[in-house]
Structures are given as C-alpha cells and as structure tokens.
Design a protein around this motif. Structure first.
Motif, short mmCIF file in Angstrom:
data_model
loop_
_atom_site.label_atom_id
_atom_site.label_comp_id
_atom_site.label_asym_id
_atom_site.label_seq_id
_atom_site.Cartn_x
_atom_site.Cartn_y
_atom_site.Cartn_z
N LYS A 50 0.85 -1.18 0.00
CA LYS A 50 0.00 0.00 0.00
C LYS A 50 0.89 1.23 0.00
O LYS A 50 1.75 1.38 0.85
N LYS A 51 0.66 2.10 -0.97
CA LYS A 51 1.42 3.33 -1.03
C LYS A 51 0.59 4.45 -0.44
O LYS A 51 -0.60 4.56 -0.69
N GLY A 52 1.21 5.26 0.35
CA GLY A 52 0.51 6.37 0.98
C GLY A 52 1.33 6.86 2.15
O GLY A 52 2.41 6.36 2.45
N SER A 53 0.79 7.84 2.82
CA SER A 53 1.52 8.40 3.95
C SER A 53 1.08 7.71 5.23
O SER A 53 0.15 6.92 5.26
N GLU A 61 -3.36 13.94 3.26
CA GLU A 61 -3.33 12.89 2.24
C GLU A 61 -4.64 12.11 2.24
O GLU A 61 -5.28 11.92 3.26
N VAL A 62 -5.02 11.63 1.07
CA VAL A 62 -6.24 10.84 0.96
C VAL A 62 -5.94 9.37 1.24
O VAL A 62 -6.68 8.70 1.95
N GLY A 63 -4.84 8.84 0.70
CA GLY A 63 -4.51 7.43 0.87
C GLY A 63 -3.53 7.21 2.01
O GLY A 63 -2.55 7.95 2.14
N PHE A 64 -3.81 6.24 2.81
CA PHE A 64 -2.92 5.92 3.93
C PHE A 64 -2.41 4.49 3.77
O PHE A 64 -3.11 3.63 3.23
N ALA A 65 -1.22 4.25 4.25
CA ALA A 65 -0.64 2.91 4.23
C ALA A 65 -1.24 2.09 5.37
O ALA A 65 -1.42 2.58 6.49
N ASP A 66 -1.58 0.85 5.09
CA ASP A 66 -2.16 -0.03 6.09
C ASP A 66 -1.04 -0.78 6.81
O ASP A 66 -0.28 -1.52 6.19
#
Length: 112
Positions: A50-53, A61-66
C-alpha cells in the motif's frame, strides 16, 4: 511478483511438511518453524503493498498505508521464536533423558 512469492510459499510449505513427517525430533521442530515462516510470507503477500503516507492527524493525504499486516507478521514472528525456543529446550531435555531423538523410540511400546 506476487506469483513468485506464492510459489516460494508453496515450496516452503512442502519443505516444512516433509520435515514434519520425518522421524527425528529436531527436523519436526524445524519443519514447523518453516511452515510458520511460509504462512507469514503468505499473509504479508496477501496484504499487498500500500502506497501512501502515515495515518497522522495533521496530514491532508487521501490514501494511507495499512500497517495491520506488518503488525500481525511482527507479532507472529515473535510468538514463533518463543515457541520454537521452548520446543527446542524440551527436545534437548528429552534427548538428555532418553538419549535419542527418534520418534519411534520416544513413542514407546504398546505393552508399556
């Protein structure tokens, strides 16, 4: 890439199963440890990348890493290490007492 990891998981499970089915106690313990590592690898693969902050409150940020798969794997590795260490100590004590690690001899006789 995931197909190669799944093939590696299959190879590790087959090696672990082969070792678990052997008659020597140390090989059984090592086989169980290898199967556990294969399951860990399968869980981390199924979790995906998962790419994200990082999930921080101030981030926009909209996407977060799980981080759940990594946390589960870390817990499983620690538990596997502790259980393997305990079982290895028990195997060592059994070898000291019975002077063998062959499961057929450790099982005893039917008339006992």
């Amino acid at each position: 890439m995931e197909t190669l990891i799944v093939i590696l998981v299959g190879i590790l499970v087959s090696i672990g199963t082969y070792l678990i089915l052997s008659k020597q106690l140390l090989r059984i313990v090592l086989g169980a440890s290898i199967v556990s590592h294969a399951v860990n690898l399968l869980i981390i693969t199924s979790g995906g990348l998962k790419k994200g902050s990082a999930p921080l409150l101030g981030e926009r940020e909209v996407g977060f890493a799980d981080a759940l798969p990594q946390a589960l794997i870390l817990t499983a590795i620690v538990i596997n290490f502790a259980v393997t260490a305990l079982v290895l100590v028990l195997c060592y004590r059994a070898y000291q007492h019975f002077r063998t690690d062959d499961m057929e001899q450790l099982r005893g006789h039917e008339n006992e």
